[in-house]
Design a protein around this motif. Structure first.
Motif: not given
Length: 491
Positions: A55, A61, A63, A120-122
């Motif tokens: 992240d 992360a 995700r 996905s903020d990654s």
């Protein structure tokens, strides 16, 4: 080991039937080898690249499911941890512009994945062990939502019968314990596949074993785990210990580990499959409907599903692979020793060095494995994992020699000759091998860059945790340039 499992409860009868079926598959493989029923001339290659997700704070992360759903690309798959992905590059020949085509395709695929990851903020990270991983991240709850991973965890943990202990003594020391195989998810690698003729398989596997130490030394990129500086390629020790099904008593009896270098040079690919069946109990006794004897008798090509699944749960650093493509069976060496990253250019250089060197050594009149004791090859492998590019290894005619000198004086010319046999265009051959040469002349690879950058940050007053976060953020910036790691600045 690509099977999805909806039911991980296996009975004693399941295991007995599976053992019988695996041995039946092994008998059929022997018949196929005797009949020369395999694809022999095709020199196809393949790459699998395992990825990490982090992240904005440089933390793992969790995700991967969300990113995969948004990506919708079958080339990407889940891996063991929710912070992992895997990219399977399309297999291709490396003659001509093959390496350039690989690099372009991988960069393009990673670019699409990075775009979805950002939503996905990654961010995607190519590294052997994500440096900011902590014990709180490597827990059973963070395994990917796939039944095969849960089943594998349950079977390995059940076979172990107690906690998995990790004890790695490097520059610093790490002692830890875990109830699951989740720490294995920290180990992200790049795997090279090389299709070879059956009658030459032993030569290529032996050559791959002989050079595994050299690959690890020049390509090391995993110096940190849980905030500790350990081996240059800590992934080697962690992978073995995090999946070890043996309690201490079985280790003392000499029972072989499932993450295994091996113990001898081979004379046939059958040696490896037979050892896997003879030494290792089945972990996932999932039965197919196929009767391989009937299929072979009818003139068709058997899938040998049970043998392939069992083979996928024995983690040799150079693994034999049986596969069927377009109705034709073939054999591959799967080279599993190297970490992911630091850049796509670095991984392509590692691939060129491996493919070229393995082919040249496999086809020499006096093979390297007739001069190098197997025990010395294994010792070299572990020394290289500990010391990385600063390692000294044992080599025929030279005795103890610095890896960098061995590569520069002996092995780079051989790798070039091997790439010429593949028909690689000289411009691509020279560019990629120059990256390996650059690492050896500067004494710098991914592990060196990471440790030097952290040391500079600590000298500025940062604690280890903050230094690792700062280093990783800088690592990502430089990874995106695709400049080879030996050219990266430290400041």
């Amino acid at each position: 080991m690509g099977k999805d499992l909806s039911d991980a409860a296996f009975s004693k009868e399941d295991r007995a039937r599976y053992r019988q079926k695996v041995r039946r598959c092994l008998d059929v493989l022997a018949l196929m080898l005797d009949a020369a029923a395999f694809e022999g001339e095709n020199r196809m290659t393949g790459l699998e690249i395992e990825l990490n997700l982090m992240d904005a704070d440089a933390e793992p992360a969790m995700r991967n499911a969300e990113i995969l759903a948004n990506l919708g690309d079958p080339a990407f798959q889940t891996e063991l941890g929710q912070f992992n992905l895997e990219l399977n590059a399309r297999p291709r020949l490396i003659c001509g512009d093959g390496f350039a085509e690989y690099e372009h395709a991988i960069l393009e695929s990673l670019g699409r994945a990075e775009d979805r990851a950002e939503k996905s903020d990654s961010t995607i990270v190519l590294v052997g062990i994500l440096p900011t991983l902590g014990p709180e991240h490597l827990v059973e709850g963070n395994l990917s939502a796939n039944e095969r991973y849960r089943a594998l965890n349950d079977q390995i943990a059940g076979a172990r019968g107690e906690q998995f202990a990790v004890d790695i003594r490097g520059t610093e020391r790490l002692q830890a314990a875990n109830d699951s195989i989740a720490p294995e998810a920290a180990c992200t690698s790049v795997q090279f596949h090389m299709q070879v003729p059956p009658d030459r398989f032993a030569s290529y596997w032996n050559a791959s074993q002989a050079v595994a130490a050299i690959q690890v030394a020049v390509g090391a990129n995993s110096p940190y785990l849980y905030g500790r500086r350990l081996w240059a390629e800590t992934r080697i020790a962690l992978f073995q210990q995090a999946t070890d099904t043996r309690p201490e008593e079985l280790k003392a009896q000499g029972v072989r580990p499932r993450v295994w270098f091996g113990e001898r040079w081979i004379t046939s690919v059958f040696d490896l499959f037979e050892e896997n069946v003879r030494y290792f109990p089945p972990l996932l006794p999932v039965l197919d409907d196929e009767d391989p004897v009937v299929v072979l008798h009818d003139g068709d090509v058997p899938q040998l599903g049970e043998l392939r699944l069992h083979n996928g749960t024995v983690y040799r650093w150079n693994r034999p692979v049986y596969d069927v493509m377009n109705g034709r069976p073939h054999l591959r060496v799967e080279n599993r020793v190297l970490p992911s990253g630091p850049t796509v250019a670095d991984m392509m250089a590692n691939a060129a060095f491996y493919f070229g060197l393995a082919r040249q050594l496999a086809e020499e009149e006096r093979p390297i494995w007739t001069q190098l004791p197997f025990a010395a090859a294994e010792d070299n492998f572990h020394v290289a994992a500990r010391r990385g590019i600063e390692a000294t290894v044992h080599w025929p005619r030279l005795g103890d020699v610095a890896v960098t000198d061995l590569v520069l004086d002996e092995l780079l010319p051989k790798a070039g000759a091997g790439l010429d046999k593949f028909g690689v265009a000289p411009a691509h051959r020279d560019r990629l091998l120059a990256i390996i040469e650059g690492r050896c002349r500067t004494g710098r690879n991914g592990a060196i860059w990471q440790t030097e950058t952290v040391r500079v940050a600590e000298q500025r007053g940062l604690d280890r945790g903050a230094a690792l976060h700062e280093m990783l953020l800088r690592y990502i910036e430089l990874q995106h340039t695709n400049d080879p790691v030996h050219t990266w600045p430290v400041a």
